[in-house]
Design a protein around this motif. Structure first.
Motif, short mmCIF file in Angstrom:
data_model
loop_
_atom_site.label_atom_id
_atom_site.label_comp_id
_atom_site.label_asym_id
_atom_site.label_seq_id
_atom_site.Cartn_x
_atom_site.Cartn_y
_atom_site.Cartn_z
N PHE A 57 -63.62 -15.68 72.30
CA PHE A 57 -63.62 -17.10 72.63
C PHE A 57 -63.04 -17.97 71.52
O PHE A 57 -63.12 -19.20 71.61
CB PHE A 57 -65.05 -17.56 72.94
N THR A 58 -62.45 -17.39 70.50
CA THR A 58 -61.91 -18.16 69.38
C THR A 58 -60.78 -19.08 69.84
O THR A 58 -60.69 -20.23 69.39
CB THR A 58 -61.41 -17.20 68.28
N THR A 59 -59.93 -18.61 70.71
CA THR A 59 -58.82 -19.42 71.19
C THR A 59 -59.32 -20.64 71.95
O THR A 59 -58.81 -21.75 71.76
CB THR A 59 -57.92 -18.58 72.12
N PHE A 60 -60.33 -20.44 72.79
CA PHE A 60 -60.89 -21.56 73.53
C PHE A 60 -61.56 -22.56 72.60
O PHE A 60 -61.41 -23.78 72.76
CB PHE A 60 -61.90 -21.07 74.57
N ALA A 61 -62.30 -22.06 71.62
CA ALA A 61 -62.98 -22.95 70.67
C ALA A 61 -61.97 -23.74 69.85
O ALA A 61 -62.18 -24.92 69.57
CB ALA A 61 -63.90 -22.14 69.76
N ARG A 62 -60.89 -23.09 69.43
CA ARG A 62 -59.86 -23.78 68.66
C ARG A 62 -59.19 -24.87 69.49
O ARG A 62 -58.92 -25.97 69.01
CB ARG A 62 -58.82 -22.78 68.16
N GLY A 63 -58.95 -24.60 70.77
CA GLY A 63 -58.35 -25.59 71.66
C GLY A 63 -59.26 -26.79 71.88
O GLY A 63 -58.81 -27.94 71.85
N PHE A 64 -60.54 -26.53 72.08
CA PHE A 64 -61.48 -27.64 72.25
C PHE A 64 -61.65 -28.43 70.96
O PHE A 64 -61.85 -29.65 70.99
CB PHE A 64 -62.83 -27.13 72.75
#
Length: 125
Positions: A57-64
């Protein structure tokens, strides 16, 4: 935790065999159901922690985080060193606790499921 995996699983099998010989068949069913459901809960929770730890979920967290930075401005007090969240010793301790907790959840969950499977064999025999 690896050195405790096999003794813990063998203890669960041995306790299931002993309990299967001692206990009457009619009283085994609630124990089988409860141990399977608790083991399933522990395995699912351990797998969730394992997926989160793997960085899925790192990509999603970075985007948010980028979206939040675009909308809200950051207070200047958070730029100081006192509020920095990138402490190396804290990160190591957190990773060690998560690794131990994940392995404990997975091993105990699989042990309880194995325990219920052994008791299921005694229930139907």
């Amino acid at each position: 935790m690896k050195k405790w995996t096999y003794p813990l699983l063998s203890l669960m099998i041995a306790s299931g065999v002993v309990l299967g010989f001692i206990t009457q068949t009619s009283s085994l069913l609630p124990l089988i159901n409860n141990s399977f459901l608790y083991g399933l809960f522990f395995v699912i929770f351990g797998c969730i922690i394992l997926v989160i730890r793997s960085g899925f979920f790192t990509t999603f967290a970075r985007g948010f985080q980028q979206l939040k930075d675009m909308i809200f401005r950051k207070p200047r007090v958070l730029d100081s060193d006192l509020y920095s969240a990138e402490d190396a010793s804290f990160r190591r301790k957190k990773e060690a606790i998560l690794r131990g907790g994940t392995s404990l959840l997975l091993v105990s969950g699989f042990g309880m499921i194995l325990f219920s499977l052994v008791l299921t064999c005694f229930y139907y025999v």
